[in-house]
Scaffold this motif. Structure first.
Motif, PDB file in Angstrom:
ATOM      1  N   ASN A 185       0.826  -1.209   0.000  1.00  0.00           N
ATOM      2  CA  ASN A 185       0.000   0.000   0.000  1.00  0.00           C
ATOM      3  C   ASN A 185       0.862   1.261   0.000  1.00  0.00           C
ATOM      4  OD1 ASN A 185      -2.409  -1.416  -0.036  1.00  0.00           O
ATOM      5  ND2 ASN A 185      -2.634  -1.418   2.185  1.00  0.00           N
ATOM      6  N   ALA A 186       1.976   1.215   0.728  1.00  0.00           N
ATOM      7  CA  ALA A 186       2.870   2.376   0.769  1.00  0.00           C
ATOM      8  C   ALA A 186       3.478   2.642  -0.604  1.00  0.00           C
ATOM      9  CB  ALA A 186       3.973   2.150   1.803  1.00  0.00           C
ATOM     10  N   PHE A 187       3.852   1.589  -1.310  1.00  0.00           N
ATOM     11  CA  PHE A 187       4.408   1.761  -2.650  1.00  0.00           C
ATOM     12  C   PHE A 187       3.344   2.267  -3.625  1.00  0.00           C
ATOM     13  CE2 PHE A 187       7.903  -1.567  -1.772  1.00  0.00           C
ATOM     14  CZ  PHE A 187       8.785  -0.563  -1.409  1.00  0.00           C
ATOM     15  N   LEU A 188       2.138   1.741  -3.514  1.00  0.00           N
ATOM     16  CA  LEU A 188       1.057   2.185  -4.397  1.00  0.00           C
ATOM     17  C   LEU A 188       0.728   3.657  -4.185  1.00  0.00           C
ATOM     18  CD1 LEU A 188      -1.327  -0.898  -4.204  1.00  0.00           C
ATOM     19  CD2 LEU A 188      -0.245  -0.011  -6.278  1.00  0.00           C
ATOM     20  N   ALA A 189       0.941   4.158  -2.971  1.00  0.00           N
ATOM     21  CA  ALA A 189       0.625   5.547  -2.660  1.00  0.00           C
ATOM     22  C   ALA A 189       1.681   6.517  -3.165  1.00  0.00           C
ATOM     23  CB  ALA A 189       0.448   5.717  -1.144  1.00  0.00           C
ATOM     24  N   ARG A 190       2.845   6.005  -3.529  1.00  0.00           N
ATOM     25  CA  ARG A 190       3.903   6.891  -4.015  1.00  0.00           C
ATOM     26  C   ARG A 190       3.543   7.416  -5.403  1.00  0.00           C
ATOM     27  NH1 ARG A 190       9.085   6.883  -1.871  1.00  0.00           N
ATOM     28  NH2 ARG A 190       9.847   7.371  -3.954  1.00  0.00           N
ATOM     29  N   PRO A 191       3.748   8.710  -5.657  1.00  0.00           N
ATOM     30  CA  PRO A 191       3.392   9.274  -6.969  1.00  0.00           C
ATOM     31  C   PRO A 191       4.206   8.703  -8.118  1.00  0.00           C
ATOM     32  CG  PRO A 191       4.618  10.883  -5.654  1.00  0.00           C
ATOM     33  CD  PRO A 191       4.271   9.748  -4.730  1.00  0.00           C
ATOM     34  N   ASP A 192       5.406   8.178  -7.832  1.00  0.00           N
ATOM     35  CA  ASP A 192       6.241   7.651  -8.905  1.00  0.00           C
ATOM     36  C   ASP A 192       6.049   6.155  -9.139  1.00  0.00           C
ATOM     37  OD1 ASP A 192       7.341   6.986  -6.485  1.00  0.00           O
ATOM     38  OD2 ASP A 192       9.397   7.526  -7.000  1.00  0.00           O
ATOM     39  N   PHE A 240       4.043   0.780 -12.137  1.00  0.00           N
ATOM     40  CA  PHE A 240       3.987  -0.540 -11.507  1.00  0.00           C
ATOM     41  C   PHE A 240       2.621  -0.865 -10.905  1.00  0.00           C
ATOM     42  CE2 PHE A 240       8.305   1.276 -10.624  1.00  0.00           C
ATOM     43  CZ  PHE A 240       8.955   0.584 -11.634  1.00  0.00           C
ATOM     44  N   ARG A 241       1.650   0.033 -11.040  1.00  0.00           N
ATOM     45  CA  ARG A 241       0.373  -0.154 -10.339  1.00  0.00           C
ATOM     46  C   ARG A 241      -0.547  -1.168 -11.005  1.00  0.00           C
ATOM     47  NH1 ARG A 241      -0.622   6.276  -9.570  1.00  0.00           N
ATOM     48  NH2 ARG A 241       0.915   6.622  -7.900  1.00  0.00           N
ATOM     49  N   GLU A 262      15.198  12.866  -8.432  1.00  0.00           N
ATOM     50  CA  GLU A 262      14.741  13.951  -9.305  1.00  0.00           C
ATOM     51  C   GLU A 262      14.437  13.428 -10.707  1.00  0.00           C
ATOM     52  OE1 GLU A 262      17.203  17.644  -7.216  1.00  0.00           O
ATOM     53  OE2 GLU A 262      18.068  16.537  -8.900  1.00  0.00           O
ATOM     54  N   ARG A 263      15.292  12.556 -11.199  1.00  0.00           N
ATOM     55  CA  ARG A 263      15.073  11.958 -12.516  1.00  0.00           C
ATOM     56  C   ARG A 263      13.817  11.096 -12.519  1.00  0.00           C
ATOM     57  NH1 ARG A 263      19.372  10.799 -15.787  1.00  0.00           N
ATOM     58  NH2 ARG A 263      18.873   8.589 -15.766  1.00  0.00           N
ATOM     59  N   SER A 264      13.667  10.272 -11.491  1.00  0.00           N
ATOM     60  CA  SER A 264      12.507   9.387 -11.400  1.00  0.00           C
ATOM     61  C   SER A 264      11.218  10.187 -11.277  1.00  0.00           C
ATOM     62  CB  SER A 264      12.657   8.444 -10.199  1.00  0.00           C
ATOM     63  OG  SER A 264      13.800   7.626 -10.342  1.00  0.00           O
ATOM     64  N   LYS A 265      11.257  11.231 -10.472  1.00  0.00           N
ATOM     65  CA  LYS A 265      10.070  12.073 -10.283  1.00  0.00           C
ATOM     66  C   LYS A 265       9.695  12.758 -11.579  1.00  0.00           C
ATOM     67  CE  LYS A 265       8.172  15.520  -7.110  1.00  0.00           C
ATOM     68  NZ  LYS A 265       8.467  16.414  -5.953  1.00  0.00           N
ATOM     69  N   PHE A 266      10.686  13.258 -12.315  1.00  0.00           N
ATOM     70  CA  PHE A 266      10.434  13.915 -13.590  1.00  0.00           C
ATOM     71  C   PHE A 266       9.779  12.936 -14.563  1.00  0.00           C
ATOM     72  CE2 PHE A 266      12.161  15.133 -17.870  1.00  0.00           C
ATOM     73  CZ  PHE A 266      11.404  16.291 -18.023  1.00  0.00           C
ATOM     74  N   SER A 267      10.305  11.720 -14.633  1.00  0.00           N
ATOM     75  CA  SER A 267       9.748  10.708 -15.534  1.00  0.00           C
ATOM     76  C   SER A 267       8.316  10.365 -15.153  1.00  0.00           C
ATOM     77  CB  SER A 267      10.609   9.445 -15.506  1.00  0.00           C
ATOM     78  OG  SER A 267      11.930   9.722 -15.909  1.00  0.00           O
ATOM     79  N   ALA A 268       8.072  10.190 -13.848  1.00  0.00           N
ATOM     80  CA  ALA A 268       6.726   9.861 -13.382  1.00  0.00           C
ATOM     81  C   ALA A 268       5.744  10.985 -13.675  1.00  0.00           C
ATOM     82  CB  ALA A 268       6.751   9.555 -11.884  1.00  0.00           C
ATOM     83  N   ASN A 269       6.177  12.217 -13.504  1.00  0.00           N
ATOM     84  CA  ASN A 269       5.296  13.359 -13.770  1.00  0.00           C
ATOM     85  C   ASN A 269       4.964  13.470 -15.256  1.00  0.00           C
ATOM     86  OD1 ASN A 269       5.046  14.185 -11.107  1.00  0.00           O
ATOM     87  ND2 ASN A 269       6.792  15.575 -11.209  1.00  0.00           N
TER      88      ASN A 269
END
Length: 271
Positions: free
Chosen positions: A19-26, A30-31, A179-186
Motif C-alpha cells: 500500500n505504501a508503494f502504491l501511494a507513491r506518486p512515482d 507498476f500499479r 529527481e530523474r525518477s520524479k520527472f519521468s513519473a510526472n
C-alpha cells in the motif's frame, strides 16, 4: 490457498508495504499490468514470461491468495525484475525499478527481523519441486543462477534509508536519481498538449535530448541523460511537469500513461 498458520502478522506487514508503494506518486508504471498491446510493445510477452504488478499483488493479498509473506516478496521482486529485464540498463524506468527494489529490500529485512515470513516453508517446497523436476537439468540451473544474480543486486547499498535515500547515489551529474525518477513519473501524467510543450521546448533548447524511435516510426524519446546536461532547462521542465501533475492528481485519482512518448536511453520500453 489460505495463509499458513502464524503468517497473519507477516502478511499484514507486507500489505502495508504494498500500500505504501502504491501511494507513491512515482509508482504509476507498476500499479497495473503493462498494457503491452496498447503501447505496441509486441515483444513484451516474449521477454517477460511471468507478468506481475503491485495492483495484482494487492488484490491477491485481499483475497488471501498468499500462504506466506515470502510468496508476496517473490511477486514484489518480480515486478522490479521484469521492469529491469525489459528496459535498457540505466534508462529511467530501469533506474526507477532499481530504486523501488532497494527500498523494498530495506523494508523486507525489517519484517524478517521481527516475524517469521515463511521462507523455510518456501525452501522446503522448492526442494520438493527440485526432486520432482530432477530430470529437467540445465534449464532449472539457469533459472536459479539468474535469481541469485538479481538477489545480489538487490542487496547493494543496504545502508541506504528507506524512502528516496539513494537520491545522491545515482552516479549522474546535475540531477539525483529521485529527481530523474520524479520527472519521468510526472511526464506520464501530462496531457498531450502539455507533453507537446515539453517536447517542443527540448527540441528548441536541447535538441540532442530528443530521439526519434527506430521500431515505431514517429515516436519520440526524451533522453534524460542528455537533458540534465542543461541544468536550467531540466529544472524548468521539472517544475512545469510537477505543477501540472499535482493539479491532475488532485482531480483524477488514477490516469493511464500517455502513449505518444517513451523515456529510455536506448530502447523504448514502458515496463
Amino acid at each position: 490457498m489460505p495463509p499458513v498458520e502464524g503468517q497473519e502478522e507477516a502478511l499484514a506487514r507486507m500489505t502495508k508495504i504494498v500500500n505504501a508503494f502504491l501511494a507513491r506518486p512515482d509508482s504509476g508504471p507498476f500499479r497495473e499490468p503493462v498494457d503491452w498491446r496498447g503501447l505496441e510493445l509486441h515483444d513484451y510477452p516474449e521477454i517477460i514470461k511471468h507478468m506481475m504488478d503491485l495492483g495484482t499483488i494487492k488484490r491477491k493479498l485481499e483475497r488471501n491468495q498468499y500462504q506466506t509473506a515470502a510468496q508476496v516478496a517473490s511477486d514484489i521482486r518480480l515486478v522490479w525484475s521484469n521492469c529491469m529485464t525489459y528496459n535498457a540498463e540505466g534508462s529511467d524506468f530501469w533506474l526507477l525499478a532499481k530504486g523501488f527494489s532497494r527500498r523494498f529490500e530495506d523494508r523486507y529485512r525489517r519484517v524478517k527481523a521481527d516475524v517469521d515470513v515463511g521462507e523455510d516453508l518456501e525452501e522446503e517446497k522448492d526442494e520438493d519441486d527440485e526432486e520432482d523436476d530432477e530430470g529437467a537439468g540445465e534449464d532449472d540451473e539457469d533459472d536459479e543462477e539468474e535469481g541469485e544474480e538479481f538477489a545480489e543486486g538487490e542487496g547493494e547499498d543496504e545502508e541506504e534509508n528507506e524512502m528516496g535515500s539513494s537520491s545522491h547515489a545515482s552516479g549522474f551529474d546535475g540531477a539525483t536519481l529521485d529527481e530523474r525518477s520524479k520527472f519521468s513519473a510526472n511526464l506520464l501524467m501530462l496531457t498531450g498538449l502539455e507533453l507537446g510543450y515539453v517536447v517542443k521546448t527540448i527540441e528548441i533548447q536541447c535538441p540532442q535530448a530528443i530521439e526519434i524511435g527506430q521500431q515505431v516510426p514517429g515516436k519520440m524519446e526524451i533522453v534524460v541523460d542528455r537533458l540534465i546536461s542543461n541544468a536550467s532547462l531540466f529544472n524548468k521542465l521539472s517544475e512545469y511537469a510537477e505543477q501540472k501533475a499535482s493539479q491532475r492528481r488532485q482531480k483524477i485519482p488514477t490516469r493511464k500513461a500517455p502513449t505518444i512518448i517513451d523515456i529510455s536511453n536506448r530502447r523504448k520500453r514502458k515496463r
